[in-house]
Each structure stands twice: as structure tokens, then as C-alpha cells.
Design a protein around this motif. Structure first.
Motif, PDB file in Angstrom:
ATOM      1  N   ALA A   1       0.852  -1.183   0.000  1.00 29.93           N
ATOM      2  CA  ALA A   1       0.000   0.000   0.000  1.00 29.93           C
ATOM      3  C   ALA A   1       0.888   1.233   0.000  1.00 29.93           C
ATOM      4  O   ALA A   1       1.951   1.230   0.618  1.00 29.93           O
ATOM      5  CB  ALA A   1      -0.927   0.025   1.212  1.00 29.93           C
ATOM      6  N   ARG A   2       0.425   2.268  -0.680  1.00 25.04           N
ATOM      7  CA  ARG A   2       1.200   3.487  -0.785  1.00 25.04           C
ATOM      8  C   ARG A   2       0.237   4.669  -0.839  1.00 25.04           C
ATOM      9  O   ARG A   2      -0.839   4.580  -1.411  1.00 25.04           O
ATOM     10  CB  ARG A   2       2.053   3.467  -2.055  1.00 25.04           C
ATOM     11  N   ILE A   3       0.648   5.765  -0.225  1.00 23.69           N
ATOM     12  CA  ILE A   3      -0.136   6.996  -0.298  1.00 23.69           C
ATOM     13  C   ILE A   3       0.801   8.124  -0.684  1.00 23.69           C
ATOM     14  O   ILE A   3       1.900   8.254  -0.138  1.00 23.69           O
ATOM     15  CB  ILE A   3      -0.874   7.266   1.033  1.00 23.69           C
ATOM     16  N   THR A   4       0.382   8.923  -1.645  1.00 23.28           N
ATOM     17  CA  THR A   4       1.225   9.999  -2.130  1.00 23.28           C
ATOM     18  C   THR A   4       1.067  11.247  -1.270  1.00 23.28           C
ATOM     19  O   THR A   4       0.171  11.339  -0.420  1.00 23.28           O
ATOM     20  CB  THR A   4       0.870  10.352  -3.576  1.00 23.28           C
ATOM     21  N   HIS A   5       1.919  12.216  -1.525  1.00 18.45           N
ATOM     22  CA  HIS A   5       1.853  13.491  -0.815  1.00 18.45           C
ATOM     23  C   HIS A   5       0.474  14.125  -0.998  1.00 18.45           C
ATOM     24  O   HIS A   5      -0.070  14.766  -0.087  1.00 18.45           O
ATOM     25  CB  HIS A   5       2.951  14.408  -1.336  1.00 18.45           C
ATOM     26  N   GLY A   6      -0.111  13.901  -2.185  1.00 21.75           N
ATOM     27  CA  GLY A   6      -1.423  14.465  -2.477  1.00 21.75           C
ATOM     28  C   GLY A   6      -2.582  13.657  -1.938  1.00 21.75           C
ATOM     29  O   GLY A   6      -3.738  14.059  -2.068  1.00 21.75           O
ATOM     30  N   GLY A   7      -2.290  12.485  -1.350  1.00 24.19           N
ATOM     31  CA  GLY A   7      -3.343  11.696  -0.724  1.00 24.19           C
ATOM     32  C   GLY A   7      -3.885  10.558  -1.561  1.00 24.19           C
ATOM     33  O   GLY A   7      -4.832   9.877  -1.155  1.00 24.19           O
ATOM     34  N   LYS A   8      -3.316  10.300  -2.725  1.00 25.84           N
ATOM     35  CA  LYS A   8      -3.777   9.188  -3.558  1.00 25.84           C
ATOM     36  C   LYS A   8      -3.206   7.886  -3.030  1.00 25.84           C
ATOM     37  O   LYS A   8      -2.014   7.766  -2.808  1.00 25.84           O
ATOM     38  CB  LYS A   8      -3.350   9.396  -5.008  1.00 25.84           C
ATOM     39  N   ALA A   9      -4.086   6.907  -2.837  1.00 21.66           N
ATOM     40  CA  ALA A   9      -3.679   5.617  -2.293  1.00 21.66           C
ATOM     41  C   ALA A   9      -3.752   4.526  -3.344  1.00 21.66           C
ATOM     42  O   ALA A   9      -4.664   4.506  -4.167  1.00 21.66           O
ATOM     43  CB  ALA A   9      -4.560   5.256  -1.099  1.00 21.66           C
ATOM     44  N   ASP A  10      -2.781   3.612  -3.286  1.00 21.21           N
ATOM     45  CA  ASP A  10      -2.749   2.454  -4.177  1.00 21.21           C
ATOM     46  C   ASP A  10      -2.495   1.204  -3.351  1.00 21.21           C
ATOM     47  O   ASP A  10      -1.801   1.266  -2.331  1.00 21.21           O
ATOM     48  CB  ASP A  10      -1.637   2.599  -5.224  1.00 21.21           C
ATOM     49  N   TYR A  11      -3.040   0.085  -3.835  1.00 16.17           N
ATOM     50  CA  TYR A  11      -2.898  -1.185  -3.125  1.00 16.17           C
ATOM     51  C   TYR A  11      -2.617  -2.310  -4.111  1.00 16.17           C
ATOM     52  O   TYR A  11      -3.019  -2.263  -5.273  1.00 16.17           O
ATOM     53  CB  TYR A  11      -4.196  -1.530  -2.375  1.00 16.17           C
ATOM     54  N   ILE A  12      -1.949  -3.352  -3.624  1.00 20.06           N
ATOM     55  CA  ILE A  12      -1.841  -4.550  -4.447  1.00 20.06           C
ATOM     56  C   ILE A  12      -3.177  -5.279  -4.368  1.00 20.06           C
ATOM     57  O   ILE A  12      -3.955  -5.104  -3.427  1.00 20.06           O
ATOM     58  CB  ILE A  12      -0.694  -5.465  -3.988  1.00 20.06           C
ATOM     59  N   ASP A  13      -3.430  -6.100  -5.381  1.00 19.11           N
ATOM     60  CA  ASP A  13      -4.739  -6.736  -5.499  1.00 19.11           C
ATOM     61  C   ASP A  13      -5.099  -7.587  -4.290  1.00 19.11           C
ATOM     62  O   ASP A  13      -6.267  -7.641  -3.883  1.00 19.11           O
ATOM     63  CB  ASP A  13      -4.789  -7.595  -6.766  1.00 19.11           C
ATOM     64  N   SER A  14      -4.119  -8.258  -3.702  1.00 22.76           N
ATOM     65  CA  SER A  14      -4.421  -9.201  -2.623  1.00 22.76           C
ATOM     66  C   SER A  14      -4.914  -8.530  -1.349  1.00 22.76           C
ATOM     67  O   SER A  14      -5.488  -9.189  -0.483  1.00 22.76           O
ATOM     68  CB  SER A  14      -3.197 -10.065  -2.314  1.00 22.76           C
ATOM     69  N   VAL A  15      -4.711  -7.225  -1.205  1.00 21.15           N
ATOM     70  CA  VAL A  15      -5.179  -6.536   0.000  1.00 21.15           C
ATOM     71  C   VAL A  15      -6.245  -5.494  -0.309  1.00 21.15           C
ATOM     72  O   VAL A  15      -6.837  -4.923   0.611  1.00 21.15           O
ATOM     73  CB  VAL A  15      -4.017  -5.861   0.764  1.00 21.15           C
ATOM     74  N   LYS A  16      -6.495  -5.255  -1.589  1.00 17.37           N
ATOM     75  CA  LYS A  16      -7.463  -4.232  -1.988  1.00 17.37           C
ATOM     76  C   LYS A  16      -8.840  -4.575  -1.419  1.00 17.37           C
ATOM     77  O   LYS A  16      -9.295  -5.714  -1.514  1.00 17.37           O
ATOM     78  CB  LYS A  16      -7.516  -4.145  -3.510  1.00 17.37           C
ATOM     79  N   GLY A  17      -9.477  -3.603  -0.798  1.00 15.07           N
ATOM     80  CA  GLY A  17     -10.783  -3.822  -0.192  1.00 15.07           C
ATOM     81  C   GLY A  17     -10.724  -4.301   1.241  1.00 15.07           C
ATOM     82  O   GLY A  17     -11.727  -4.295   1.941  1.00 15.07           O
ATOM     83  N   ARG A  18      -9.550  -4.752   1.680  1.00 14.01           N
ATOM     84  CA  ARG A  18      -9.399  -5.221   3.061  1.00 14.01           C
ATOM     85  C   ARG A  18      -8.501  -4.304   3.881  1.00 14.01           C
ATOM     86  O   ARG A  18      -8.713  -4.132   5.080  1.00 14.01           O
ATOM     87  CB  ARG A  18      -8.796  -6.632   3.082  1.00 14.01           C
ATOM     88  N   PHE A  19      -7.478  -3.709   3.248  1.00 14.54           N
ATOM     89  CA  PHE A  19      -6.521  -2.855   3.940  1.00 14.54           C
ATOM     90  C   PHE A  19      -6.749  -1.403   3.538  1.00 14.54           C
ATOM     91  O   PHE A  19      -7.104  -1.117   2.386  1.00 14.54           O
ATOM     92  CB  PHE A  19      -5.086  -3.234   3.579  1.00 14.54           C
ATOM     93  N   THR A  20      -6.496  -0.495   4.471  1.00 15.49           N
ATOM     94  CA  THR A  20      -6.589   0.939   4.195  1.00 15.49           C
ATOM     95  C   THR A  20      -5.372   1.643   4.761  1.00 15.49           C
ATOM     96  O   THR A  20      -5.086   1.520   5.955  1.00 15.49           O
ATOM     97  CB  THR A  20      -7.862   1.538   4.806  1.00 15.49           C
ATOM     98  N   ILE A  21      -4.683   2.381   3.904  1.00 16.99           N
ATOM     99  CA  ILE A  21      -3.549   3.191   4.349  1.00 16.99           C
ATOM    100  C   ILE A  21      -4.028   4.608   4.596  1.00 16.99           C
ATOM    101  O   ILE A  21      -4.864   5.136   3.853  1.00 16.99           O
ATOM    102  CB  ILE A  21      -2.408   3.160   3.295  1.00 16.99           C
ATOM    103  N   SER A  22      -3.532   5.208   5.678  1.00 15.51           N
ATOM    104  CA  SER A  22      -3.911   6.585   5.982  1.00 15.51           C
ATOM    105  C   SER A  22      -2.784   7.240   6.756  1.00 15.51           C
ATOM    106  O   SER A  22      -1.848   6.577   7.199  1.00 15.51           O
ATOM    107  CB  SER A  22      -5.220   6.630   6.786  1.00 15.51           C
ATOM    108  N   ARG A  23      -2.869   8.558   6.897  1.00 15.83           N
ATOM    109  CA  ARG A  23      -1.832   9.271   7.646  1.00 15.83           C
ATOM    110  C   ARG A  23      -2.462  10.389   8.442  1.00 15.83           C
ATOM    111  O   ARG A  23      -3.556  10.871   8.104  1.00 15.83           O
ATOM    112  CB  ARG A  23      -0.744   9.835   6.717  1.00 15.83           C
ATOM    113  N   ASP A  24      -1.783  10.769   9.511  1.00 21.58           N
ATOM    114  CA  ASP A  24      -2.216  11.875  10.366  1.00 21.58           C
ATOM    115  C   ASP A  24      -1.049  12.846  10.431  1.00 21.58           C
ATOM    116  O   ASP A  24      -0.041  12.577  11.095  1.00 21.58           O
ATOM    117  CB  ASP A  24      -2.593  11.357  11.756  1.00 21.58           C
ATOM    118  N   HIS A  25      -1.182  13.965   9.737  1.00 22.62           N
ATOM    119  CA  HIS A  25      -0.072  14.918   9.689  1.00 22.62           C
ATOM    120  C   HIS A  25       0.223  15.506  11.067  1.00 22.62           C
ATOM    121  O   HIS A  25       1.386  15.728  11.410  1.00 22.62           O
ATOM    122  CB  HIS A  25      -0.392  16.046   8.715  1.00 22.62           C
TER     123      HIS A  25
END
Length: 118
Positions: A48-72
Motif C-alpha cells: 500500500a502506498r499513499i502519495t503526498h497528495g493523498g492518492k492511495a494504491d494497493y496490491i490486489d491481494s489486500v485491496k478492499g481489506r486494507f486501508t492506508i492513511s496518515r495523520d499529519h
């Protein structure tokens, strides 16, 4: 820069866990923040990856189950993991990427061993 998280965690099949990773500097300084994992006998992979702009990407095996987030405000990266399966058992690493001119500079957490039991 130091990235700190738990050393170990576990849950049962179908359970949920949240991993966190606290940075010693502002996470706004990084181009991307990501979670990787390495299962026994396998290579480390980005899940899972999240960009500076907030766009998140996931590999297929975790998509829909995992969520990446950040708290500045807390300089913290999270990975919410739901519906965990035994194949999710791995060491999970947080990663922060910035560029020094054009050279990529990666920072890694020490790793959290996640065990999912059936």
C-alpha cells in the motif's frame, strides 16, 4: 529520520489490526509513504502506498481489506487491516520516501511481525 512501530502483533483469521508508524519529523516532507511486507521465504513487496497528495494504491491481494492513511498532526502512518488471512502473516515495514535533489532517499521502520492464526 526514525520510523517507530510495534515489534509484534497477532490476531485470528478474519480479525482486524491497525499498524502505526510514527516519524521523527514531519511526514509532509515525504513524497510517498508506504507499507511493505515480507512473508517467510518471500521477497519484500509494497502492499500500500499513499502519495503526498493523498492518492492511495494497493496490491490486489489486500485491496478492499486494507486501508492506508496518515495523520499529519501526529506524523503517523497507519495501516488498517481487516478480514485478515493466514497468508497475511509477514513482517510489515513502513517506508517514507523523499528526494535529495534527484536522488531517492528511503527511510524504513524496524518491522512489525504480524501473525494471523486460523
Amino acid at each position: 529520520v526514525q520510523l517507530q512501530g510495534l515489534e509484534e502483533d497477532w490476531c485470528r483469521l478474519g480479525g482486524s489490526l491497525t499498524l502505526s508508524c510514527v516519524a521523527s519529523r514531519s511526514i509532509r516532507d515525504f513524497v510517498t509513504l508506504a507499507w511493505y511486507r515480507r512473508a517467510s521465504g518471500s521477497q519484500r513487496e509494497m502492499i500500500a502506498r499513499i502519495t503526498h497528495g493523498g492518492k492511495a494504491d494497493y496490491i490486489d491481494s489486500v485491496k478492499g481489506r486494507f486501508t492506508i492513511s496518515r495523520d499529519h498532526a501526529k506524523n503517523t502512518l497507519y495501516l488498517q487491516m481487516n478480514d485478515l488471512k493466514p497468508e497475511d502473516t509477514a513482517v510489515y515495514y513502513c517506508n517514507a520516501l523523499r528526494f535529495d535533489d534527484l536522488d531517492p532517499v528511503n527511510y524504513w521502520g524496524q518491522g512489525t511481525l504480524v501473525t494471523v492464526s486460523s
